[in-house]
Design a protein around this motif. Sequence first.
Motif, PDB file in Angstrom:
ATOM      1  N   SER A 127       0.850  -1.177   0.000  1.00  0.00           N
ATOM      2  CA  SER A 127       0.000   0.000   0.000  1.00  0.00           C
ATOM      3  C   SER A 127       0.888   1.229   0.000  1.00  0.00           C
ATOM      4  CB  SER A 127      -0.911   0.007   1.228  1.00  0.00           C
ATOM      5  OG  SER A 127      -0.142   0.185   2.398  1.00  0.00           O
ATOM      6  N   THR A 128       0.290   2.369  -0.214  1.00  0.00           N
ATOM      7  CA  THR A 128       1.022   3.621  -0.119  1.00  0.00           C
ATOM      8  C   THR A 128       0.397   4.474   0.974  1.00  0.00           C
ATOM      9  OG1 THR A 128      -0.355   4.661  -1.800  1.00  0.00           O
ATOM     10  CG2 THR A 128       1.683   3.638  -2.548  1.00  0.00           C
ATOM     11  N   CYS A 129       1.224   5.268   1.582  1.00  0.00           N
ATOM     12  CA  CYS A 129       0.797   6.228   2.599  1.00  0.00           C
ATOM     13  C   CYS A 129      -0.027   5.548   3.700  1.00  0.00           C
ATOM     14  CB  CYS A 129       0.054   7.378   1.931  1.00  0.00           C
ATOM     15  SG  CYS A 129      -0.020   8.858   2.960  1.00  0.00           S
ATOM     16  N   ARG A 143       3.653  -8.560  11.947  1.00  0.00           N
ATOM     17  CA  ARG A 143       4.650  -8.166  10.951  1.00  0.00           C
ATOM     18  C   ARG A 143       5.164  -6.760  11.221  1.00  0.00           C
ATOM     19  NH1 ARG A 143       2.697 -10.906   5.455  1.00  0.00           N
ATOM     20  NH2 ARG A 143       4.906 -10.710   5.058  1.00  0.00           N
ATOM     21  N   ARG A 144       6.196  -6.390  10.473  1.00  0.00           N
ATOM     22  CA  ARG A 144       6.716  -5.032  10.483  1.00  0.00           C
ATOM     23  C   ARG A 144       6.017  -4.253   9.376  1.00  0.00           C
ATOM     24  NH1 ARG A 144      11.796  -5.732   8.429  1.00  0.00           N
ATOM     25  NH2 ARG A 144      12.327  -3.573   8.847  1.00  0.00           N
ATOM     26  N   ALA A 145       5.747  -2.970   9.618  1.00  0.00           N
ATOM     27  CA  ALA A 145       5.099  -2.129   8.615  1.00  0.00           C
ATOM     28  C   ALA A 145       5.444  -0.680   8.872  1.00  0.00           C
ATOM     29  CB  ALA A 145       3.582  -2.319   8.673  1.00  0.00           C
ATOM     30  N   THR A 146       5.162   0.152   7.891  1.00  0.00           N
ATOM     31  CA  THR A 146       5.338   1.589   8.046  1.00  0.00           C
ATOM     32  C   THR A 146       4.164   2.295   7.392  1.00  0.00           C
ATOM     33  OG1 THR A 146       6.929   3.393   7.887  1.00  0.00           O
ATOM     34  CG2 THR A 146       6.718   1.987   5.937  1.00  0.00           C
ATOM     35  N   HIS A 148      11.021   4.470   8.529  1.00  0.00           N
ATOM     36  CA  HIS A 148      11.325   3.764   7.293  1.00  0.00           C
ATOM     37  C   HIS A 148      10.432   4.265   6.157  1.00  0.00           C
ATOM     38  CE1 HIS A 148      13.330   1.133  10.088  1.00  0.00           C
ATOM     39  NE2 HIS A 148      13.786   0.388   9.099  1.00  0.00           N
ATOM     40  N   ILE A 149      10.991   4.316   4.964  1.00  0.00           N
ATOM     41  CA  ILE A 149      10.217   4.666   3.777  1.00  0.00           C
ATOM     42  C   ILE A 149       9.434   3.441   3.317  1.00  0.00           C
ATOM     43  CG2 ILE A 149      10.367   5.340   1.357  1.00  0.00           C
ATOM     44  CD1 ILE A 149      12.781   7.056   2.148  1.00  0.00           C
ATOM     45  N   PHE A 150      10.043   2.259   3.423  1.00  0.00           N
ATOM     46  CA  PHE A 150       9.346   1.015   3.126  1.00  0.00           C
ATOM     47  C   PHE A 150       9.896  -0.070   4.029  1.00  0.00           C
ATOM     48  CE2 PHE A 150      13.039   0.718   0.415  1.00  0.00           C
ATOM     49  CZ  PHE A 150      13.412  -0.618   0.501  1.00  0.00           C
ATOM     50  N   SER A 183       6.089 -10.313   0.425  1.00  0.00           N
ATOM     51  CA  SER A 183       6.457  -8.909   0.589  1.00  0.00           C
ATOM     52  C   SER A 183       5.282  -8.021   0.946  1.00  0.00           C
ATOM     53  CB  SER A 183       7.110  -8.385  -0.687  1.00  0.00           C
ATOM     54  OG  SER A 183       8.311  -9.046  -0.907  1.00  0.00           O
ATOM     55  N   VAL A 184       5.464  -7.239   1.972  1.00  0.00           N
ATOM     56  CA  VAL A 184       4.500  -6.223   2.379  1.00  0.00           C
ATOM     57  C   VAL A 184       5.249  -4.911   2.350  1.00  0.00           C
ATOM     58  CG1 VAL A 184       2.997  -5.409   4.211  1.00  0.00           C
ATOM     59  CG2 VAL A 184       3.338  -7.854   3.892  1.00  0.00           C
ATOM     60  N   LEU A 185       4.855  -4.027   1.480  1.00  0.00           N
ATOM     61  CA  LEU A 185       5.618  -2.813   1.288  1.00  0.00           C
ATOM     62  C   LEU A 185       4.785  -1.544   1.414  1.00  0.00           C
ATOM     63  CD1 LEU A 185       7.571  -4.058  -1.850  1.00  0.00           C
ATOM     64  CD2 LEU A 185       8.458  -3.902   0.467  1.00  0.00           C
ATOM     65  N   PRO A 186       4.185  -1.284   2.556  1.00  0.00           N
ATOM     66  CA  PRO A 186       3.558   0.031   2.687  1.00  0.00           C
ATOM     67  C   PRO A 186       4.669   1.074   2.749  1.00  0.00           C
ATOM     68  CG  PRO A 186       2.953  -1.389   4.522  1.00  0.00           C
ATOM     69  CD  PRO A 186       4.012  -2.084   3.726  1.00  0.00           C
ATOM     70  N   GLU A 187       4.532   2.161   2.038  1.00  0.00           N
ATOM     71  CA  GLU A 187       5.590   3.162   2.068  1.00  0.00           C
ATOM     72  C   GLU A 187       5.058   4.471   2.609  1.00  0.00           C
ATOM     73  OE1 GLU A 187       5.860   5.912  -0.096  1.00  0.00           O
ATOM     74  OE2 GLU A 187       3.998   5.482  -1.084  1.00  0.00           O
ATOM     75  N   SER A 188       5.967   5.305   3.026  1.00  0.00           N
ATOM     76  CA  SER A 188       5.541   6.472   3.783  1.00  0.00           C
ATOM     77  C   SER A 188       5.600   7.787   3.023  1.00  0.00           C
ATOM     78  CB  SER A 188       6.395   6.576   5.043  1.00  0.00           C
ATOM     79  OG  SER A 188       7.739   6.751   4.686  1.00  0.00           O
ATOM     80  N   GLN A 189       5.967   7.762   1.781  1.00  0.00           N
ATOM     81  CA  GLN A 189       6.050   9.025   1.055  1.00  0.00           C
ATOM     82  C   GLN A 189       4.793   9.237   0.222  1.00  0.00           C
ATOM     83  OE1 GLN A 189       8.662  11.076   1.654  1.00  0.00           O
ATOM     84  NE2 GLN A 189       9.137   9.518   3.147  1.00  0.00           N
ATOM     85  N   ARG A 190       4.096  10.333   0.438  1.00  0.00           N
ATOM     86  CA  ARG A 190       2.822  10.589  -0.238  1.00  0.00           C
ATOM     87  C   ARG A 190       2.936  10.581  -1.753  1.00  0.00           C
ATOM     88  NH1 ARG A 190      -1.040  14.274   3.174  1.00  0.00           N
ATOM     89  NH2 ARG A 190      -0.247  13.802   5.211  1.00  0.00           N
ATOM     90  N   ARG A 191       4.025  11.061  -2.285  1.00  0.00           N
ATOM     91  CA  ARG A 191       4.129  11.183  -3.747  1.00  0.00           C
ATOM     92  C   ARG A 191       5.099  10.189  -4.350  1.00  0.00           C
ATOM     93  NH1 ARG A 191       3.776  17.283  -2.713  1.00  0.00           N
ATOM     94  NH2 ARG A 191       1.534  17.519  -2.808  1.00  0.00           N
ATOM     95  N   SER A 192       5.523   9.211  -3.596  1.00  0.00           N
ATOM     96  CA  SER A 192       6.426   8.190  -4.116  1.00  0.00           C
ATOM     97  C   SER A 192       5.643   7.164  -4.890  1.00  0.00           C
ATOM     98  CB  SER A 192       7.167   7.489  -2.973  1.00  0.00           C
ATOM     99  OG  SER A 192       8.025   8.395  -2.328  1.00  0.00           O
TER     100      SER A 192
END
Length: 80
Positions: free
Chosen positions: A15-17, A32-35, A57-59, A66-75
């Motif tokens: 997911s994003t954001c 799990r670990r997430a951001t 973390h950014i991801f 793989s679970v990749l929530p990332e923290s940058q709104r525009r990434s």
Amino acid sequence: MTERPGAGQSRRYGSTCTGAFLLAHAGLLAGRRATTHWEYAERLAADFPDIQVEPDHIFVRDDRPSVLPESQRRSTLAFR
């Protein structure tokens, strides 16, 4: 909420954001670990104590599917 059938069989999901909240509600981040976006990291940790939230973390990449929530709104999110 319980994990949806088939989700645990997926090789990758992410997911994003603040989409990490959707994954958490679906039961996909338990244990799990997430951001998420830094502004919401404390809330994610408080609402879902079974998730190890990584606010700086950014991801997050997990050795399980793989679970990749990332923290940058525009990434953008790219999977290999």
